[in-house]
Write an enzyme that holds these catalytic residues in place. Structure first.
Site, PDB file in Angstrom:
ATOM      1  N   PRO A  78       0.861  -1.090  -0.050  1.00  0.00           N
ATOM      2  CG  PRO A  78      -0.792  -1.441   1.741  1.00  0.00           C
ATOM      3  CD  PRO A  78       0.460  -2.000   1.125  1.00  0.00           C
ATOM      4  NE  ARG A 143      -7.252  -6.159 -21.186  1.00  0.00           N
ATOM      5  CZ  ARG A 143      -8.283  -6.788 -21.683  1.00  0.00           C
ATOM      6  NH1 ARG A 143      -8.487  -7.945 -21.368  1.00  0.00           N
ATOM      7  NH2 ARG A 143      -8.950  -6.153 -22.688  1.00  0.00           N
TER       8      ARG A 143
END
Ligand code: J9Q
Length: 236
Positions: A78, A143
Site C-alpha cells: 500500500p 492484455r
C-alpha cells in the site's frame, strides 16, 4: 490463490499459447528452519508479525539463477506508487518481471531497500496480502502482450488506453424491460455511431472522472465535443 487466477481467462490463454511465462514461487520452500517460518515478531514490539527477509531474498536469488536477472523486482504494498495503465504499458515492454507479495502486517524493510527495484500499490484499500494485486498486474500487462487478447482492436479501444471512460454498450434485444437502444446505434451510419460513442465517452468522463480529462489527449474533434457538452450542460 495465485495459481487459481493464472489458470483462468486471458492469462491462461496467453500461457497456453506460449506468449506468457508465469511462475509462482512458494516462500516456504526457501525457509531453512523446522517450522518453515516466513514471519517473526516485530523489533520494537507491537501486534502482528513481520515477514522475514531471508526467504524472500533467497527466492529472488533462485529466480536470478533459474530464469536470469529480472528487469524489475516489484514489491506490492500500500506504500507504493499507484499502478496505472501507463505503468502497465511500461511493464509490458519488459522481458522479465518479479513480483514480491507480502502478507501479514508487512515485510522487513530491507527487502524493499536491498531487493526491490520499485514498490507499487493497486489502490487504497486494506488487503490481506500482495497476491491479488500481483494477479491484477499480471492481467493488465498480459492484455498488452501482442496476441494474448484475440482481437487487438479491443486492446486499443479499451477505456484507459484512450485515457477516457468507455461509452455504453448494447446488444440485442433492441428493447429490454421497456428500455430501448439509442437509435443511432441501429441506424447503420458508421460515422454517426463513431461520433456518438466518442461524445458519450467524453460526457461520461466529464461527469464521473473529470480529473481524467486533464490528462486525456483529446484531438481537435474531441475538444470541440467537450466544449459542446459543457455548453449543453449550462454554466457550471
Ligand atoms: C500487500 N494491501 O494493497 C494495494 N496494493 C497493494 C496492496 C497490498 C496490501 C497488503 C499487502 C499489498
Amino acid at each position: 490463490m495465485v495459481e487459481a487466477g493464472l489458470a483462468e481467462g486471458v492469462i491462461s490463454r496467453g500461457i497456453e499459447r506460449g506468449l506468457l511465462d508465469v511462475k509462482v514461487h512458494d516462500l516456504r520452500s526457501y525457509t531453512t528452519d523446522r517450522h518453515r517460518s516466513v514471519d517473526d515478531v516485530p523489533y520494537g514490539g507491537g501486534p502482528g508479525m513481520v515477514m522475514k527477509p531471508e526467504p524472500l531474498a533467497r527466492a529472488v536469488e533462485d529466480i536470478r539463477t533459474r530464469r536470469g536477472d529480472p528487469d524489475a523486482v516489484v514489491l506490492l504494498s500500500p506504500q507504493g506508487r499507484r499502478f496505472t495503465q501507463a505503468e502497465a504499458v511500461k511493464m509490458s515492454a519488459l522481458r522479465h518481471v518479479a513480483l514480491l507479495c507480502g502478507r501479514y502486517e508487512g515485510m522487513d524493510d530491507r527487502i524493499r531497500t536491498l531487493v526491490a527495484t520499485e514498490e507499487l500499490s493497486i489502490g487504497d484499500y486494506v488487503l490481506s496480502g500482495g497476491e491479488l494485486p500481483a494477479l491484477v498486474i499480471v492481467d493488465a500487462i498480459s492484455r498488452l502482450v501482442p496476441g494474448v487478447v484475440g482481437d487487438s482492436r479491443s486492446v486499443d479501444e479499451d477505456s484507459f488506453s484512450r485515457g477516457l471512460l468507455d461509452h455504453p454498450h448494447y446488444t440485442r434485444p433492441s428493447e429490454f424491460s421497456g428500455h430501448t437502444v439509442p437509435g443511432v446505434l441501429l441506424s447503420g451510419h458508421h460515422e454517426e455511431v463513431r461520433l456518438w460513442r466518442k461524445k458519450t465517452a467524453i460526457r461520461r468522463t466529464l461527469e464521473r472522472r473529470p480529473e481524467l480529462l486533464d490528462k486525456a489527449a483529446l484531438d481537435d474533434e474531441g475538444r470541440a465535443m467537450l466544449d459542446e457538452i459543457k455548453k449543453e450542460r449550462g454554466a457550471p
